[in-house]
Design an enzyme around this catalytic site. Structure first.
Site, mmCIF file in Angstrom:
data_model
loop_
_atom_site.group_PDB
_atom_site.id
_atom_site.type_symbol
_atom_site.label_atom_id
_atom_site.label_comp_id
_atom_site.label_asym_id
_atom_site.label_seq_id
_atom_site.Cartn_x
_atom_site.Cartn_y
_atom_site.Cartn_z
ATOM 1 N N ASN A 144 0.806 -1.238 0.000
ATOM 2 C CA ASN A 144 0.000 0.000 0.000
ATOM 3 C C ASN A 144 0.837 1.286 0.000
ATOM 4 O O ASN A 144 0.481 2.250 -0.674
ATOM 5 C CB ASN A 144 -1.019 -0.010 1.144
ATOM 6 C CG ASN A 144 -0.395 -0.159 2.501
ATOM 7 O OD1 ASN A 144 0.755 -0.582 2.635
ATOM 8 N ND2 ASN A 144 -1.147 0.184 3.533
ATOM 9 N N GLU A 240 4.132 -4.546 12.349
ATOM 10 C CA GLU A 240 3.078 -3.536 12.158
ATOM 11 C C GLU A 240 2.009 -4.205 11.318
ATOM 12 O O GLU A 240 2.212 -4.453 10.122
ATOM 13 C CB GLU A 240 3.638 -2.303 11.439
ATOM 14 C CG GLU A 240 4.653 -1.513 12.259
ATOM 15 C CD GLU A 240 4.043 -0.752 13.432
ATOM 16 O OE1 GLU A 240 2.809 -0.844 13.657
ATOM 17 O OE2 GLU A 240 4.793 -0.078 14.147
ATOM 18 N N CYS A 274 -3.401 1.326 6.450
ATOM 19 C CA CYS A 274 -3.611 0.604 7.706
ATOM 20 C C CYS A 274 -4.325 1.491 8.712
ATOM 21 O O CYS A 274 -5.140 1.009 9.498
ATOM 22 C CB CYS A 274 -2.290 0.094 8.252
ATOM 23 S SG CYS A 274 -1.049 1.376 8.435
ATOM 24 N N GLU A 449 7.405 1.665 15.928
ATOM 25 C CA GLU A 449 8.212 2.333 14.903
ATOM 26 C C GLU A 449 8.141 3.840 15.157
ATOM 27 O O GLU A 449 7.217 4.341 15.785
ATOM 28 C CB GLU A 449 7.674 2.025 13.492
ATOM 29 C CG GLU A 449 7.887 0.568 13.098
ATOM 30 C CD GLU A 449 7.728 0.304 11.613
ATOM 31 O OE1 GLU A 449 6.623 0.507 11.088
ATOM 32 O OE2 GLU A 449 8.709 -0.116 10.976
HETATM 33 P P1 NAD Z 1 0.722 -9.417 3.453
HETATM 34 O O1 NAD Z 1 0.799 -9.864 4.861
HETATM 35 O O2 NAD Z 1 0.014 -10.289 2.477
HETATM 36 O O3 NAD Z 1 2.190 -9.215 2.839
HETATM 37 C C1 NAD Z 1 3.110 -8.342 3.445
HETATM 38 C C2 NAD Z 1 4.521 -8.769 3.044
HETATM 39 O O4 NAD Z 1 4.817 -10.053 3.607
HETATM 40 C C3 NAD Z 1 4.753 -8.901 1.549
HETATM 41 O O5 NAD Z 1 6.045 -8.442 1.240
HETATM 42 C C4 NAD Z 1 4.657 -10.399 1.334
HETATM 43 O O6 NAD Z 1 5.347 -10.855 0.171
HETATM 44 C C5 NAD Z 1 5.319 -10.924 2.588
HETATM 45 N N1 NAD Z 1 4.971 -12.296 2.973
HETATM 46 C C6 NAD Z 1 3.913 -13.038 2.582
HETATM 47 N N2 NAD Z 1 3.932 -14.237 3.202
HETATM 48 C C7 NAD Z 1 5.020 -14.223 4.016
HETATM 49 C C8 NAD Z 1 5.565 -15.157 4.944
HETATM 50 N N3 NAD Z 1 4.984 -16.354 5.186
HETATM 51 N N4 NAD Z 1 6.684 -14.826 5.630
HETATM 52 C C9 NAD Z 1 7.258 -13.612 5.442
HETATM 53 N N5 NAD Z 1 6.794 -12.689 4.567
HETATM 54 C C10 NAD Z 1 5.683 -12.994 3.872
HETATM 55 O O7 NAD Z 1 0.104 -7.956 3.496
HETATM 56 P P2 NAD Z 1 -0.331 -7.029 2.261
HETATM 57 O O8 NAD Z 1 -1.580 -7.604 1.677
HETATM 58 O O9 NAD Z 1 0.841 -6.783 1.406
HETATM 59 O O10 NAD Z 1 -0.660 -5.654 3.019
HETATM 60 C C11 NAD Z 1 -1.903 -5.346 3.542
HETATM 61 C C12 NAD Z 1 -1.918 -5.521 5.041
HETATM 62 O O11 NAD Z 1 -0.846 -4.770 5.624
HETATM 63 C C13 NAD Z 1 -3.180 -4.974 5.688
HETATM 64 O O12 NAD Z 1 -3.624 -5.873 6.677
HETATM 65 C C14 NAD Z 1 -2.730 -3.678 6.340
HETATM 66 O O13 NAD Z 1 -3.493 -3.243 7.436
HETATM 67 C C15 NAD Z 1 -1.344 -4.031 6.746
HETATM 68 N N6 NAD Z 1 -0.554 -2.821 6.941
HETATM 69 C C16 NAD Z 1 -0.185 -2.473 8.200
HETATM 70 C C17 NAD Z 1 0.527 -1.303 8.423
HETATM 71 C C18 NAD Z 1 0.966 -0.890 9.800
HETATM 72 O O14 NAD Z 1 1.856 -0.051 9.915
HETATM 73 N N7 NAD Z 1 0.425 -1.452 10.863
HETATM 74 C C19 NAD Z 1 0.852 -0.484 7.348
HETATM 75 C C20 NAD Z 1 0.445 -0.864 6.068
HETATM 76 C C21 NAD Z 1 -0.258 -2.047 5.874
#
Ligand code: NAD
Length: 468
Positions: A144, A240, A274, A449
């Protein structure tokens, strides 16, 4: 062959295998990104480990290099932002804002110091507390805000004397790969390595023996897998994760005056934020006014390709996310909710578009209320008493952020104080700052963070006890 290389040990590395990255506005392939092999991963970890030793020694060099990272982002902002729009979907103005914010994060950490603390200095002993780097940090980011969220990790990790291996999301790897190349001009070789690949690369990183810390931003579901994997080698963790932010509007504000602010706090980055407002609680006495005012703004918003200057809301980043938002809206309607906005389908070809949608009369058990929708659909919920609104706002496994909106600031702050979340805003939302700690309670994360707390999280304390 891919269009953008990995950056390993300061060099551009191409790979035999590549993966397509789509432009979400068209739903078609935009460019190919490299698929990192296990050998590439080992090389990235090795170079990070070797580079970290010299990097940790020179504080002045680190400050200067981070300033140069900020300047590099600023100097290349248009190039990075247009690539960001092409792979992520957000309007170009928002992409430029994201690059500028990332530059601000590098600039902030360049100027932040961690002085040695003297906790005792007397005839018996002098006791000093030093912050030491951890070593190699693996940073894993979502799709995002790929540039901003990587800056929240890279800047403090490097400032503290660690080296970094960054893995962006397979949906948005291109801007991170580009930054790897740009930063190779201003950072010593190996201090920042950028690798890309499918989700399966993630577990190889978290299980790798080299990193001493994993800094992860993404979904709660993946975050739990990361924590389990990191446990086997006792890596430090910052997680996060997801959010389901509630905003509570008090009865002393005028719906027409604040509707615009509420709308954009919910639909920022098309709801794929998020810390966007994901549930809006308004007084029952003004319920119809809020629904109508928000629906009018939604219906007027210009939805389109982010590269078109007039666009206010781009597509969703990827097809699974578009399908999920559509499914949650449909499920809400099946549960009795009404769509208050124009619901005729958008004619945008194969792009991942979804109309900004305001949902009225949604039951609390509907998934669009109970889960994180992460897209352009906002449930507006009526409340009868403040106590009831607070209980409903807190009745979620998430706890990232929340907000209270009212003319009586003291009252609004008292209510914000009762929200179970890492950040509670009054009369604003989704307004992070490099100076403020950013943390999630409950399933929204572990650790912190930003600010000095974020810097500290990339360090290990060492007590130096000098007996006298
Ligand atoms: P995701 O969890 O699908 O993927 C995030 C990252 O993790 C990607 O780089 C992905 O390739 C990697 N990944 C996937 N499987 C993995 C594994 N088993 N081990 C290690 N890495 C792995 O999330 P997304 O769909 O890319 O992002 C959306 C989510 O992120 C939403 O839930 C959103 O709320 C959250 N988010 C949180 C914050 C925050 O600061 N709290 C900020 C932005 C987004």
């Amino acid at each position: 062959m891919s269009d953008y290389p990995l950056t390993i040990n300061g060099r551009a590395v191409t790979t035999a295998e590549s993966m397509a990255v789509n432009n979400p506005a068209t739903g078609t392939r935009y460019a190919d990104a490299p698929v990192c092999t296990p050998e590439n991963l080992d090389a990235a970890m090795r170079s990070a480990q070797e580079a970290q030793i010299g990097w940790a020694r020179d504080d002045a060099q680190r400050k200067h290099a981070l300033q140069q990272c900020a300047a590099t982002l600023t100097a290349n902002s248009e190039r990075i932002a247009s690539l960001l729009t092409a792979e992520q979907g957000k309007p170009l103005t928002e992409a430029l804002r994201e690059v500028a914010a990332a530059a601000a994060w590098y600039g902030y950490y360049a100027s932040l110091d961690q002085p040695v603390q003297v906790i005792q200095d007397d005839d018996a002993a002098r006791i000093e507390v030093h912050h030491k780097p951890l070593g190699v940090v693996a940073a894993i980011t979502p799709w995002n805000y790929p540039i901003l969220l990587s800056s929240w990790k890279i800047a403090p990790a490097l400032r503290a004397g660690n080296s970094v291996v960054l893995k962006p999301s397979p949906f948005t790897p291109l801007t991170s790969l580009l930054i790897g190349q740009l930063f190779a001009e201003v950072l010593p070789a190996g201090v920042l390595n950028v690798i890309s690949g499918p989700n399966e690369l993630g577990p190889l990183i978290t299980a790798h023996p080299t990193p001493r810390k994993i800094s992860f931003t993404g979904s709660t579901q993946t975050g739990k897998q990361v924590a389990a994997s990191a446990a086997t080698t006792l890596k430090r963790l910052t997680l996060e994760l997801g959010g389901n932010d509630a905003a509570i509007v008090l009865d002393d504000v005028d719906p027409d005056t604040i509707a615009e602010k509420l709308f954009w706090a919910a639909f920022i980055n098309n709801g794929q934020t998020c810390i966007a407002i994901k549930r809006l609680y308004v007084p029952r006495s003004a319920y119809g006014k809020y629904v109508d005012a928000l629906a009018a703004i939604a219906d007027q918003a210009v939805v389109g390709d982010g590269s078109a200057p007039a666009t206010q809301l781009g597509p969703l980043n990827n097809e699974p996310q578009r399908a999920r938002v559509a499914e949650l809206v449909n499920e809400a309607v099946q549960s009795g909710a009404k769509i208050a906005t124009d619901s005729t389908p958008l004619d945008r070809g194969t792009g991942y578009f979804h109309r900004p949608t305001i949902l009225a009369d949604v039951p609390d058990h509907a998934r669009v209320v109970a889960e994180e929708q992460f897209g352009p659909a906002l449930p507006v919920l009526a409340y009868d008493s403040i106590d009831e609104a607070i209980v409903r706002a807190n009745s979620t496994d998430f706890g990232l952020a929340g907000s209270v909106w009212g003319s009586d600031i003291d009252l609004a702050q008292k209510i914000a104080d009762r929200l179970e979340c890492g950040t509670a805003w009054v009369n604003t939302h989704a307004a992070p700052s490099p100076r403020s700690p950013f943390t999630g309670v409950k399933d929204s994360g572990l650790g912190v963070e930003n600010g000095p707390w974020g810097l500290e999280s990339y360090t290990q304390l060492q007590t130096q006890y000098l007996a006298r």
